[in-house]
Write a protein that holds these residues in place. Sequence first.
Motif, PDB file in Angstrom:
ATOM      1  N   PHE A  18       0.831  -1.200   0.000  1.00  0.00           N
ATOM      2  CA  PHE A  18       0.000   0.000   0.000  1.00  0.00           C
ATOM      3  C   PHE A  18       0.863   1.246   0.000  1.00  0.00           C
ATOM      4  O   PHE A  18       0.377   2.337   0.214  1.00  0.00           O
ATOM      5  CB  PHE A  18      -0.915   0.009   1.226  1.00  0.00           C
ATOM      6  N   GLY A  19       2.150   1.112  -0.181  1.00  0.00           N
ATOM      7  CA  GLY A  19       3.017   2.277  -0.233  1.00  0.00           C
ATOM      8  C   GLY A  19       3.412   2.751   1.148  1.00  0.00           C
ATOM      9  O   GLY A  19       3.631   1.972   2.049  1.00  0.00           O
ATOM     10  N   ASP A  20       3.483   4.062   1.296  1.00  0.00           N
ATOM     11  CA  ASP A  20       4.015   4.645   2.528  1.00  0.00           C
ATOM     12  C   ASP A  20       2.992   4.786   3.638  1.00  0.00           C
ATOM     13  O   ASP A  20       3.313   5.229   4.723  1.00  0.00           O
ATOM     14  CB  ASP A  20       4.662   5.989   2.243  1.00  0.00           C
ATOM     15  N   GLY A  21       1.748   4.457   3.412  1.00  0.00           N
ATOM     16  CA  GLY A  21       0.753   4.465   4.471  1.00  0.00           C
ATOM     17  C   GLY A  21       0.066   5.793   4.691  1.00  0.00           C
ATOM     18  O   GLY A  21      -0.632   5.965   5.688  1.00  0.00           O
ATOM     19  N   GLN A  22       0.247   6.766   3.808  1.00  0.00           N
ATOM     20  CA  GLN A  22      -0.337   8.089   3.999  1.00  0.00           C
ATOM     21  C   GLN A  22      -1.858   8.038   4.121  1.00  0.00           C
ATOM     22  O   GLN A  22      -2.436   8.715   4.966  1.00  0.00           O
ATOM     23  CB  GLN A  22       0.070   9.010   2.858  1.00  0.00           C
ATOM     24  N   VAL A  23      -2.506   7.226   3.308  1.00  0.00           N
ATOM     25  CA  VAL A  23      -3.962   7.109   3.383  1.00  0.00           C
ATOM     26  C   VAL A  23      -4.378   6.568   4.743  1.00  0.00           C
ATOM     27  O   VAL A  23      -5.317   7.065   5.363  1.00  0.00           O
ATOM     28  CB  VAL A  23      -4.497   6.204   2.252  1.00  0.00           C
ATOM     29  N   PHE A  24      -3.649   5.570   5.240  1.00  0.00           N
ATOM     30  CA  PHE A  24      -3.960   5.008   6.545  1.00  0.00           C
ATOM     31  C   PHE A  24      -3.709   6.022   7.661  1.00  0.00           C
ATOM     32  O   PHE A  24      -4.435   6.050   8.649  1.00  0.00           O
ATOM     33  CB  PHE A  24      -3.168   3.727   6.800  1.00  0.00           C
ATOM     34  N   ASP A  25      -2.673   6.855   7.519  1.00  0.00           N
ATOM     35  CA  ASP A  25      -2.421   7.906   8.511  1.00  0.00           C
ATOM     36  C   ASP A  25      -3.639   8.810   8.648  1.00  0.00           C
ATOM     37  O   ASP A  25      -4.045   9.158   9.757  1.00  0.00           O
ATOM     38  CB  ASP A  25      -1.213   8.755   8.121  1.00  0.00           C
ATOM     39  N   GLU A  26      -4.217   9.198   7.540  1.00  0.00           N
ATOM     40  CA  GLU A  26      -5.378  10.088   7.560  1.00  0.00           C
ATOM     41  C   GLU A  26      -6.585   9.401   8.188  1.00  0.00           C
ATOM     42  O   GLU A  26      -7.314  10.010   8.977  1.00  0.00           O
ATOM     43  CB  GLU A  26      -5.701  10.558   6.149  1.00  0.00           C
ATOM     44  N   ILE A  27      -6.797   8.147   7.868  1.00  0.00           N
ATOM     45  CA  ILE A  27      -7.929   7.395   8.427  1.00  0.00           C
ATOM     46  C   ILE A  27      -7.748   7.224   9.933  1.00  0.00           C
ATOM     47  O   ILE A  27      -8.662   7.469  10.720  1.00  0.00           O
ATOM     48  CB  ILE A  27      -8.085   6.029   7.730  1.00  0.00           C
ATOM     49  N   PRO A  72      -0.760   7.105  15.956  1.00  0.00           N
ATOM     50  CA  PRO A  72       0.476   6.520  15.421  1.00  0.00           C
ATOM     51  C   PRO A  72       0.603   6.826  13.930  1.00  0.00           C
ATOM     52  O   PRO A  72      -0.388   7.082  13.242  1.00  0.00           O
ATOM     53  CB  PRO A  72       0.295   5.019  15.654  1.00  0.00           C
ATOM     54  N   LYS A  73       1.818   6.827  13.445  1.00  0.00           N
ATOM     55  CA  LYS A  73       2.089   6.993  12.012  1.00  0.00           C
ATOM     56  C   LYS A  73       2.275   5.606  11.405  1.00  0.00           C
ATOM     57  O   LYS A  73       2.870   4.724  12.009  1.00  0.00           O
ATOM     58  CB  LYS A  73       3.366   7.817  11.783  1.00  0.00           C
ATOM     59  N   ILE A  74       1.764   5.451  10.209  1.00  0.00           N
ATOM     60  CA  ILE A  74       1.925   4.190   9.483  1.00  0.00           C
ATOM     61  C   ILE A  74       3.197   4.290   8.649  1.00  0.00           C
ATOM     62  O   ILE A  74       3.321   5.149   7.786  1.00  0.00           O
ATOM     63  CB  ILE A  74       0.707   3.917   8.567  1.00  0.00           C
ATOM     64  N   LEU A  75       4.151   3.422   8.924  1.00  0.00           N
ATOM     65  CA  LEU A  75       5.421   3.424   8.200  1.00  0.00           C
ATOM     66  C   LEU A  75       5.318   2.636   6.902  1.00  0.00           C
ATOM     67  O   LEU A  75       6.073   2.859   5.974  1.00  0.00           O
ATOM     68  CB  LEU A  75       6.530   2.846   9.079  1.00  0.00           C
ATOM     69  N   GLY A  76       4.389   1.725   6.859  1.00  0.00           N
ATOM     70  CA  GLY A  76       4.179   0.906   5.668  1.00  0.00           C
ATOM     71  C   GLY A  76       3.059  -0.077   5.927  1.00  0.00           C
ATOM     72  O   GLY A  76       2.726  -0.358   7.069  1.00  0.00           O
ATOM     73  N   ALA A  77       2.461  -0.545   4.853  1.00  0.00           N
ATOM     74  CA  ALA A  77       1.363  -1.506   4.986  1.00  0.00           C
ATOM     75  C   ALA A  77       1.416  -2.476   3.827  1.00  0.00           C
ATOM     76  O   ALA A  77       1.836  -2.126   2.725  1.00  0.00           O
ATOM     77  CB  ALA A  77       0.022  -0.779   5.021  1.00  0.00           C
ATOM     78  N   LYS A  78       1.000  -3.684   4.089  1.00  0.00           N
ATOM     79  CA  LYS A  78       0.984  -4.720   3.059  1.00  0.00           C
ATOM     80  C   LYS A  78      -0.219  -5.606   3.292  1.00  0.00           C
ATOM     81  O   LYS A  78      -0.581  -5.879   4.424  1.00  0.00           O
ATOM     82  CB  LYS A  78       2.269  -5.526   3.145  1.00  0.00           C
TER      83      LYS A  78
END
Length: 117
Positions: A18-27, A72-78
């Motif tokens: 999922f890349g760098d997790g920016q979308v998850f950070d916002e959610i 928390p910040k998401i560093l990465g997601a898979k």
Amino acid sequence: LKRRSSASKRRFTSHDSFGDGQVFDEIIAAFWPALRTFLEDFLLLGIVEPALKRLVGSQVQFERCFLGNNPPKILGAKSHGRSTGESEDDTIEIAMATDLQTQDLDVVLSVAPGVRV
């Protein structure tokens, strides 16, 4: 995911990152107050504390349990597909590497009278 017979063992397969997790950070930032309360009350106080009491002793308890105001910040997601071969049991799990950096984290675990961790 490939279909497998139900008799075969479960396995995990990796899919696109999922890349760098920016979308998850916002959610997570939007849901953090409710998610933090869930993690503090249900997970730490409701599951972890009773498990520690069973393993270590009945005097173990969280005196304070606050995970902070900053999410928390998401560093990465898979994503990982998990297939049993039967469509109703097929799932997709998301694994995330997280970093919780907050100045107001306040978790105190008492392991015995006067002994805190």
